[in-house]
Design an enzyme around this catalytic site. Sequence first.
Site, PDB file in Angstrom:
ATOM      1  N   CYS A 156       0.592  -1.342   0.395  1.00 41.37           N
ATOM      2  CA  CYS A 156       0.229  -0.221   0.063  1.00 41.37           C
ATOM      3  C   CYS A 156       0.689   1.345  -0.018  1.00 41.37           C
ATOM      4  O   CYS A 156       1.449   1.411   0.266  1.00 41.37           O
ATOM      5  CB  CYS A 156      -1.185  -0.164   1.411  1.00 41.37           C
ATOM      6  SG  CYS A 156      -2.984  -1.221   1.649  1.00 41.37           S
ATOM      7  N   GLY A 208      -0.962   0.233  -4.802  1.00 43.94           N
ATOM      8  CA  GLY A 208      -2.268  -0.346  -4.774  1.00 43.94           C
ATOM      9  C   GLY A 208      -3.178   0.579  -5.189  1.00 43.94           C
ATOM     10  O   GLY A 208      -2.915   1.596  -5.468  1.00 43.94           O
ATOM     11  N   ASN A 220       0.600   1.129   5.793  1.00 49.32           N
ATOM     12  CA  ASN A 220       1.336  -0.073   4.465  1.00 49.32           C
ATOM     13  C   ASN A 220       1.612  -0.895   5.692  1.00 49.32           C
ATOM     14  O   ASN A 220       2.703  -0.897   6.297  1.00 49.32           O
ATOM     15  CB  ASN A 220       2.391   1.278   3.757  1.00 49.32           C
ATOM     16  CG  ASN A 220       2.901   0.153   3.202  1.00 49.32           C
ATOM     17  OD1 ASN A 220       4.553   0.686   2.724  1.00 49.32           O
ATOM     18  ND2 ASN A 220       2.648  -1.091   2.863  1.00 49.32           N
ATOM     19  N   GLY A 221       1.844  -1.901   5.252  1.00 52.93           N
ATOM     20  CA  GLY A 221       1.940  -3.235   5.977  1.00 52.93           C
ATOM     21  C   GLY A 221       1.762  -4.724   6.180  1.00 52.93           C
ATOM     22  O   GLY A 221       0.069  -4.339   5.668  1.00 52.93           O
ATOM     23  N   TYR A 269      12.196  -4.109  -6.549  1.00 52.39           N
ATOM     24  CA  TYR A 269      10.689  -3.847  -7.641  1.00 52.39           C
ATOM     25  C   TYR A 269       9.978  -2.696  -7.062  1.00 52.39           C
ATOM     26  O   TYR A 269       9.566  -2.200  -8.255  1.00 52.39           O
ATOM     27  CB  TYR A 269       9.958  -5.265  -7.662  1.00 52.39           C
ATOM     28  CG  TYR A 269       8.894  -5.409  -8.274  1.00 52.39           C
ATOM     29  CD1 TYR A 269       8.801  -5.354  -9.756  1.00 52.39           C
ATOM     30  CD2 TYR A 269       7.577  -6.253  -7.202  1.00 52.39           C
ATOM     31  CE1 TYR A 269       7.391  -5.336 -10.017  1.00 52.39           C
ATOM     32  CE2 TYR A 269       6.903  -5.839  -7.504  1.00 52.39           C
ATOM     33  CZ  TYR A 269       6.504  -5.657  -8.628  1.00 52.39           C
ATOM     34  OH  TYR A 269       4.980  -5.462  -9.539  1.00 52.39           O
TER      35      TYR A 269
HETATM   36  O1  LIG Z   1       6.675 -14.557 -12.132  1.00 57.45           O
HETATM   37  P1  LIG Z   1       5.135 -13.760 -12.291  1.00 57.45           P
HETATM   38  O2  LIG Z   1       3.762 -14.241 -11.102  1.00 57.45           O
HETATM   39  O3  LIG Z   1       4.073 -13.942 -13.279  1.00 57.45           O
HETATM   40  O4  LIG Z   1       5.708 -12.274 -11.500  1.00 57.45           O
HETATM   41  C1  LIG Z   1       6.079 -11.556 -11.866  1.00 57.45           C
HETATM   42  C2  LIG Z   1       6.824 -10.613 -12.617  1.00 57.45           C
HETATM   43  O5  LIG Z   1       5.412  -9.215 -11.579  1.00 57.45           O
HETATM   44  C3  LIG Z   1       6.468  -8.331 -11.530  1.00 57.45           C
HETATM   45  O6  LIG Z   1       5.783  -7.171 -13.003  1.00 57.45           O
HETATM   46  P2  LIG Z   1       4.371  -6.660 -13.062  1.00 57.45           P
HETATM   47  O7  LIG Z   1       3.533  -7.186 -14.496  1.00 57.45           O
HETATM   48  O8  LIG Z   1       3.721  -6.613 -11.351  1.00 57.45           O
HETATM   49  O9  LIG Z   1       4.562  -4.869 -13.367  1.00 57.45           O
HETATM   50  P3  LIG Z   1       5.953  -3.604 -13.334  1.00 57.45           P
HETATM   51  O10 LIG Z   1       6.747  -4.721 -13.658  1.00 57.45           O
HETATM   52  O11 LIG Z   1       4.954  -2.905 -14.549  1.00 57.45           O
HETATM   53  O12 LIG Z   1       5.626  -3.199 -11.510  1.00 57.45           O
HETATM   54  C4  LIG Z   1       7.476  -8.682 -11.692  1.00 57.45           C
HETATM   55  O13 LIG Z   1       8.515  -7.042 -12.544  1.00 57.45           O
HETATM   56  C5  LIG Z   1       7.803  -9.652 -12.868  1.00 57.45           C
HETATM   57  O14 LIG Z   1       7.742  -9.240 -14.005  1.00 57.45           O
HETATM   58  N1  LIG Z   2      -0.580  -3.681   0.929  1.00 56.80           N
HETATM   59  C1  LIG Z   2      -0.916  -3.167   2.791  1.00 56.80           C
HETATM   60  O1  LIG Z   2       0.199  -2.561   2.815  1.00 56.80           O
HETATM   61  C2  LIG Z   2      -1.905  -2.960   2.869  1.00 56.80           C
HETATM   62  C3  LIG Z   2      -2.011  -2.706   4.575  1.00 56.80           C
HETATM   63  C4  LIG Z   2      -3.602  -3.379   4.917  1.00 56.80           C
HETATM   64  N2  LIG Z   2      -2.898  -4.607   5.488  1.00 56.80           N
HETATM   65  C5  LIG Z   2      -4.333  -3.734   4.430  1.00 56.80           C
HETATM   66  O2  LIG Z   2      -4.429  -5.114   4.403  1.00 56.80           O
HETATM   67  O3  LIG Z   2      -5.310  -2.846   4.251  1.00 56.80           O
HETATM   68 MG   LIG Z   3       7.768  -6.414 -14.213  1.00 58.94          MG
END
Ligand SMILES: O=P(O)(O)OC[C@H]1O[C@H](OP(=O)(O)OP(=O)(O)O)[C@H](O)[C@@H]1O
Ligand SMILES: NC(=O)CC[C@H](N)C(=O)O
Ligand SMILES: [Mg+2]
Length: 496
Positions: A30, A57, A131-132, A276
Amino acid sequence: MIPNHPLDSNAYPAQSDSDGQRPDKPEEACGVFGVYAPGQDVAKLTYFGLYALQHRGQESAGIATFEGNQVHLHKEMGLVSQVFSETILNQLPGDLAVGHTRYSTTGSSRVVNAQPAVVETRLGKLALAHNGNLVNTTQLREELLRRNWDLITTTDSEAIALSIATEINAGKDWLEGAICAFRQCKGAFSLAIGTPDGLMGVRDPNGIRPLVIGSMGTSPERYVLASETCGLDIIGAEYVRDVEPGELVWITQEGLASFFWAEQPKRKLCIFEMIYFARPDSIMHDETLYSYRLRLGRQLAKESPADVDVIIGVPDSGIPAAIGFSQASGIPYAEGLIKNRYVGRTFIQPTQTMRESGIKMKLNPLKDVLTGKRIIIVDDSIVRGTTSRKLVKALRDAGATEVHMRISSPPVTHPCFYGIDTDNQDQLIAATKSVAEIAEQIGVDSLAYLSWDGMLKTTGEDTNSFCSACFTGDYPITVPEQVKRSKLMLEKSATC
Ligand SMILES: O=P(O)(O)OC[C@H]1O[C@H](OP(=O)(O)OP(=O)(O)O)[C@H](O)[C@@H]1O
Ligand SMILES: NC(=O)CC[C@H](N)C(=O)O
Ligand SMILES: [Mg+2]
């Protein structure tokens, strides 16, 4: 027993897509934002802050503003741009605001669980953005039910807010009450909390999730809290420093006061934030994550070269490492995949034919760049392997003659309990398969991950100052057995 909403047995209801895996829910965390700026349009500042934190998020968004004792709140399902209009923002006056973009980890993706969580206390309302993820939510909620609180959400975040309210109602002031409540919380929490008397910024004793402080000038002193520095840049706030693990900052008309409330704070920033989650223009450890990710790519090139014609990256987050790989190897970098930036999570379910074309809705290969070429494709991580498998097929269909994959982090073998809802362990491809088996499953000519040592060397900091449980299974905050069981493949005990 805590009443369990049928949708809440898991943060994300179990569903299957055409691959027999859950829908493409990327790993995120988040975004929280807070601002204390009397005389400024705090709702609009928060709106822009959340806009910059949208990548953290995308399920729901919310803003609460404080106008004296009065709280104005708007939260809805959807992206920040869908949830707020100029008209809505104009209905959120005040001197102080907190905002949130949610990626659910405890409690399903429903509007009632959207944040900020607003609760009534003896001293007025508080609005909390979290967040967390806590690992002792069940105990906290049982205790709250015992004290006759109505739990209207199924989140851990509401449990933190009500635990503070419990302490306040027992006679404590904001700071004492909050600190008492934080000492009962186990897990990850970076918080922005609005009250009628001031704005609070808090990190758990390990500082698993980030939180930074920005300044918007003096006389009067105006401060901003944001999950990442990109949330400060967008509103022209100047980065001051991070909120430290186990620290509480209290921002009022007197300025900013700091309290260290945790007994043994021990820095354990989530290393996946660096690899990431966080935006590449955000600053952690005095450099942009773009520069850090370039260096990961350079290290990867040194460790696992291959004789190819071109290096491409997987947009968005794999690009800096791909550029770094190209720099270190001397092999040209090219854009081989174009990402549709508008593919959200809530788009209408595609037709069967579209589902089969899979990845192309999100990433489309550039045939001119790929035809007849031997390529290395660089990504930051493989989690379930869904992206890579579809991608490799699309690259071959577009004419690539050899496809070698390089990953700028070690294999993800363990789920996260601290705010990223990675799948259960049995869905993590590297938990059950060797590198050679993964290479075969995703259909590449070769596959190599960045070594553990290579990652640590590149990261530079004391290696103990990160949470890297997703790579090692070494969880810095003890995860109770029943919580572990929900996600980990545990060996059956001999007596079962
Ligand atoms: O092995 P998988 O379960 O498919 O997940 C891995 C992928 O997900 C993430 O990218 P994402 O598509 O979420 O977005 P981004 O790189 O644009 O942030 C990450 O960078 C990988 O590319
Ligand atoms: N990804 C998060 O940080 C989530 C915050 C909180 N645990 C929720 O579920 O709303
Ligand atoms: Mg990716």
